[in-house]
Design an enzyme around this catalytic site. Sequence first.
Site, PDB file in Angstrom:
ATOM      1  N   LEU A  85       0.815  -1.227   0.000  1.00  0.00           N
ATOM      2  CA  LEU A  85       0.000   0.000   0.000  1.00  0.00           C
ATOM      3  C   LEU A  85       0.842   1.267   0.000  1.00  0.00           C
ATOM      4  CD1 LEU A  85      -2.680  -0.949   2.717  1.00  0.00           C
ATOM      5  CD2 LEU A  85      -3.040  -0.760   0.235  1.00  0.00           C
ATOM      6  N   GLY A  86       1.996   1.200   0.614  1.00  0.00           N
ATOM      7  CA  GLY A  86       2.842   2.397   0.694  1.00  0.00           C
ATOM      8  C   GLY A  86       3.907   2.186   1.745  1.00  0.00           C
ATOM      9  N   GLU A  87       4.756   3.202   1.903  1.00  0.00           N
ATOM     10  CA  GLU A  87       5.819   3.085   2.896  1.00  0.00           C
ATOM     11  C   GLU A  87       6.066   4.429   3.552  1.00  0.00           C
ATOM     12  OE1 GLU A  87       9.179   0.833   1.743  1.00  0.00           O
ATOM     13  OE2 GLU A  87      10.133   1.090   3.704  1.00  0.00           O
ATOM     14  N   GLY A  89       7.968   6.292   7.416  1.00  0.00           N
ATOM     15  CA  GLY A  89       9.202   6.242   8.189  1.00  0.00           C
ATOM     16  C   GLY A  89       9.368   4.952   8.979  1.00  0.00           C
ATOM     17  N   PHE A  90       8.267   4.317   9.336  1.00  0.00           N
ATOM     18  CA  PHE A  90       8.343   3.112  10.167  1.00  0.00           C
ATOM     19  C   PHE A  90       8.673   1.879   9.336  1.00  0.00           C
ATOM     20  CE2 PHE A  90       6.390  -0.432  12.553  1.00  0.00           C
ATOM     21  CZ  PHE A  90       6.938  -0.218  13.813  1.00  0.00           C
ATOM     22  N   PRO A  92       7.234  -0.588   5.506  1.00  0.00           N
ATOM     23  CA  PRO A  92       6.206  -0.825   4.489  1.00  0.00           C
ATOM     24  C   PRO A  92       4.856  -1.211   5.089  1.00  0.00           C
ATOM     25  CG  PRO A  92       7.737  -2.671   4.590  1.00  0.00           C
ATOM     26  CD  PRO A  92       8.276  -1.629   5.516  1.00  0.00           C
ATOM     27  N   VAL A  93       3.801  -0.888   4.321  1.00  0.00           N
ATOM     28  CA  VAL A  93       2.438  -1.207   4.749  1.00  0.00           C
ATOM     29  C   VAL A  93       1.799  -2.070   3.667  1.00  0.00           C
ATOM     30  CG1 VAL A  93       0.219  -0.236   5.461  1.00  0.00           C
ATOM     31  CG2 VAL A  93       2.316   1.060   5.880  1.00  0.00           C
ATOM     32  N   LYS A 114       1.398  -2.860   9.076  1.00  0.00           N
ATOM     33  CA  LYS A 114       2.621  -2.042   8.993  1.00  0.00           C
ATOM     34  C   LYS A 114       3.761  -2.817   9.630  1.00  0.00           C
ATOM     35  CE  LYS A 114       2.068   2.536   9.584  1.00  0.00           C
ATOM     36  NZ  LYS A 114       2.014   3.837  10.278  1.00  0.00           N
ATOM     37  N   ASP A 209       2.632  15.380  14.935  1.00  0.00           N
ATOM     38  CA  ASP A 209       3.011  15.085  13.549  1.00  0.00           C
ATOM     39  C   ASP A 209       1.811  15.208  12.616  1.00  0.00           C
ATOM     40  OD1 ASP A 209       5.033  14.717  11.783  1.00  0.00           O
ATOM     41  OD2 ASP A 209       5.176  12.547  12.024  1.00  0.00           O
TER      42      ASP A 209
HETATM   43  P1  AMP Z   1       2.636   5.519   7.017  1.00  0.00           P
HETATM   44  O1  AMP Z   1       3.809   4.714   7.415  1.00  0.00           O
HETATM   45  O2  AMP Z   1       1.574   5.558   8.102  1.00  0.00           O
HETATM   46  O3  AMP Z   1       3.005   6.892   6.522  1.00  0.00           O
HETATM   47  O4  AMP Z   1       1.939   4.753   5.809  1.00  0.00           O
HETATM   48  C1  AMP Z   1       2.526   4.669   4.523  1.00  0.00           C
HETATM   49  C2  AMP Z   1       1.426   4.545   3.482  1.00  0.00           C
HETATM   50  O5  AMP Z   1       0.710   3.325   3.682  1.00  0.00           O
HETATM   51  C3  AMP Z   1       0.356   5.654   3.565  1.00  0.00           C
HETATM   52  O6  AMP Z   1       0.712   6.756   2.808  1.00  0.00           O
HETATM   53  C4  AMP Z   1      -0.861   4.955   3.013  1.00  0.00           C
HETATM   54  O7  AMP Z   1      -0.850   5.018   1.606  1.00  0.00           O
HETATM   55  C5  AMP Z   1      -0.676   3.499   3.443  1.00  0.00           C
HETATM   56  N1  AMP Z   1      -1.435   3.217   4.671  1.00  0.00           N
HETATM   57  C6  AMP Z   1      -1.006   3.360   5.954  1.00  0.00           C
HETATM   58  N2  AMP Z   1      -1.956   2.982   6.819  1.00  0.00           N
HETATM   59  C7  AMP Z   1      -3.016   2.585   6.085  1.00  0.00           C
HETATM   60  C8  AMP Z   1      -4.326   2.103   6.399  1.00  0.00           C
HETATM   61  N3  AMP Z   1      -4.717   1.951   7.666  1.00  0.00           N
HETATM   62  N4  AMP Z   1      -5.149   1.814   5.385  1.00  0.00           N
HETATM   63  C9  AMP Z   1      -4.755   1.979   4.095  1.00  0.00           C
HETATM   64  N5  AMP Z   1      -3.556   2.434   3.726  1.00  0.00           N
HETATM   65  C10 AMP Z   1      -2.684   2.730   4.704  1.00  0.00           C
END
Ligand code: AMP
Length: 262
Positions: A85-87, A89-90, A92-93, A114, A209
């Site tokens: 879905l994305g990544e 600082g912590f 990949p998701v 995550k 944040d």
């Molecule tokens: P983050 O580490 O929270 O910045 O998440 C990185 C990316 O993962 C975000 O920009 C979203 O695109 C995706 N993401 C994070 N949490 C969720 C979630 N609960 N549902 C859907 N996509 C998510």
Amino acid sequence: MIKKFTWKSLVPCCFQAEIPLEEPTKKIVKKQSSFQRISVSDISLSGPSLSADDISSSLIGSNLHVFTLAELKVITQSFSTSNFLGEGGFGPVHKGFIDDKLKPGLKAQPVAVKLMNLEGTQGHREWLTEVIFLGQLRHPHLVKLIGYCCEDEHRLLVYEYMVRGSLENQLFRRYSASLPWLTRMKIALGAAKGLAFLHEAEKPVIYRDFKASNILLDSDYTAKLSDFGLAKDGPEGDETHVSTRVMGTHGYAAPEYVMTGK
Ligand code: AMP
């Protein structure tokens, strides 16, 4: 297998500016009455050894589910790229799907998993902060933490799946119509309600944040705050402020906070 983690693994050196320098002699997690929210400091300053069991017993009543790494591999198809879905600082998701047989009391639903990047800059402390804050705070404008995994060095978080991803992605996607103003207002109001809830809580929380990438959107553009890794307990009683090391993201943090740390 559940691993005991040590004082050192619990509080990495990069965070020591915000904690007392001496190791505390008090033991383990403070007992709390059921209606009191426990703080990060209740756990992180509480003793030299703290197990995953200590965390889950401190969060009794929070309805958090404890997952194994094997379970999370199954629901994300081994963290496959097709579920990515994305990544942030912590780490990949990935999207996953929980069926109603995985855990008693947990309904079938899509989730976002995550995974802590073991080589990344964020680590156990952000994970613990997220579990402690989001495990206890429930509000329509905060993303729901469903559970976590703490196995050996692995740290994972399992959230409700937010169909439209982050506000940042919505705003800066290349090939899509721009968001209508009414939708933008709805998102701004939702995010503000999430912040107001944190600030007006009996034990206030400073989020630290607030930015478009930390605002997630569900199918009808309801905004929910996510990412509590930098959150901090706010002032209580007669206190007018808390002083902290300046944390957050350049361009988003309030200038007076950046200048004073208050
Ligand atoms: P983050 O580490 O929270 O910045 O998440 C990185 C990316 O993962 C975000 O920009 C979203 O695109 C995706 N993401 C994070 N949490 C969720 C979630 N609960 N549902 C859907 N996509 C998510």
